[in-house]
Design an enzyme around this catalytic site. Structure first.
Site, PDB file in Angstrom:
ATOM      1  CG  ASP A 147      -1.576  65.348  12.389  1.00 56.52           C
ATOM      2  OD1 ASP A 147      -1.451  64.345  11.674  1.00 56.52           O
ATOM      3  OD2 ASP A 147      -1.496  66.504  11.957  1.00 56.52           O
ATOM      4  NE  ARG A 197      -2.590  61.691   7.701  1.00 64.21           N
ATOM      5  CZ  ARG A 197      -2.837  62.904   8.207  1.00 64.21           C
ATOM      6  NH1 ARG A 197      -2.072  63.384   9.177  1.00 64.21           N
ATOM      7  NH2 ARG A 197      -3.843  63.620   7.762  1.00 64.21           N
TER       8      ARG A 197
END
Length: 321
Positions: A147, A197
């Site tokens: 992330d 992402r």
């Protein structure tokens, strides 16, 4: 298509997300489980395994985040690693959909929860802990995504991702379109085998490093999306914005990408009907599903993103009795 409304309280809510004093205050409000469950299916491993099973049964994929960040306690970082290893073992019995080349299960790691913020050798500690999780994930046939956090960690995070990909080439990362640097990062990370992402960004960032208006962020997202979709990697379109979803649908159709060559990603509890619509239309949709007792920062960032989320929260407070 109408513009997505911006939450006028976003700056204050993002600041509140990192305030220990406000965390204590909000936690004492007696929030009902129904409110928190809108965005977090539970605190236990069993609760997130059950949520994952339900999502898989609906044809969606899953990315699970064990909540926690900014730890300066090595023991807490070790506990986070243990939680991921336990989750990967628990997933062994999940009925995973057949017939797709894309793994339906993924874990999302925050490096600051793995020790990145520890003084001295924090980056090395986080890398070692991430490698432990990656080895277990590879053995289980599960993807790993690293992330993004606030901009001060970006260089360190991308360095860790590059190191992880030497032995675990499917490891993905997250890029945030509101950062000025992200279009260049997309170009650098859009090569063969890469997974990225792309999201708009959920932290409070200064104008020196990040676009401040919604229009600028949207324009950056579109530029970054085009770089990734026209690249040679596997783009992951993380957005609830109808305009960005439509742009992605047009781009993948225009470039001839097949269903296994990209995916959409959305957050647990947000735009469920749209998630299901995309699945029916033949797209892969992965749902970012957090769990654990460190829900406060994540919860506040969700309230900051959309006025509808904040309205839901306030209505629940008024009616909780």
């Amino acid at each position: 298509m109408p513009a997505v409304l911006v939450n006028p309280l976003r700056p204050a809510l993002l600041a509140a997300a990192r305030s220990p004093r406000l965390e204590r205050t909000v936690s004492r409000l007696g929030l009902t489980r129904r409110v928190v469950d809108r965005f977090v299916p539970g605190e236990s491993e069993a609760s997130v395994v059950a949520a994952a099973e339900e999502l898989l049964a609906s044809g969606r994929f899953v990315s699970v985040d064990h909540l926690g960040e900014d730890t300066t306690d090595a023991a807490q970082a070790d506990a986070t690693v243990a939680a991921y290893l336990s989750l990967l073992r628990a997933w062994a019995d999940l009925p995973v959909p057949a017939g797709t080349a894309v793994p339906a299960l993924e874990v999302s790691l925050k490096l600051s929860a793995l020790g990145q913020s520890l003084p001295g050798d924090g980056e090395a500690v986080a890398l070692a802990n991430a490698r432990t999780i990656c080895r277990a994930a590879d053995a289980a046939g599960v993807w790993v995504n690293v992330d993004a956090e606030d901009h001060t960690t970006t260089d360190s995070t991308l360095a860790v991702v590059r190191a992880l990909r030497e032995d675990h080439p499917t490891v993905a990362t997250v890029l945030q379109a509101y950062l000025h640097r992200t279009e260049d990062d997309c170009r650098a990370l859009s090569g063969p085998g890469s997974r990225v992402r792309l999201c708009k960004g959920a932290y409070a960032e200064p104008a020196s490093v990040a676009f401040q208006s919604g229009e600028e962020v949207d324009a950056s997202y579109r530029r970054c999306l085009e770089v990734l979709v026209r690249g040679q990697g596997y783009p992951m379109v993380a957005s609830h914005d109808p305009a960005m979803i439509s742009a992605a649908e047009a781009l993948v159709a225009g470039t001839g990408r097949g269903a296994d060559d990209y995916e959409f990603q959305m957050l647990y509890g947000i735009r469920d009907a749209e998630q299901r619509r995309l699945v029916v239309q033949g797209h892969h949709v992965r749902v970012y599903t957090p769990y654990g007792d460190q829900w406060y920062g994540y919860f506040m960032r969700r309230l900051a993103e959309r006025p509808a989320n904040l309205a839901f929260f306030l209505r629940s407070l008024v009616s909780r009795g």
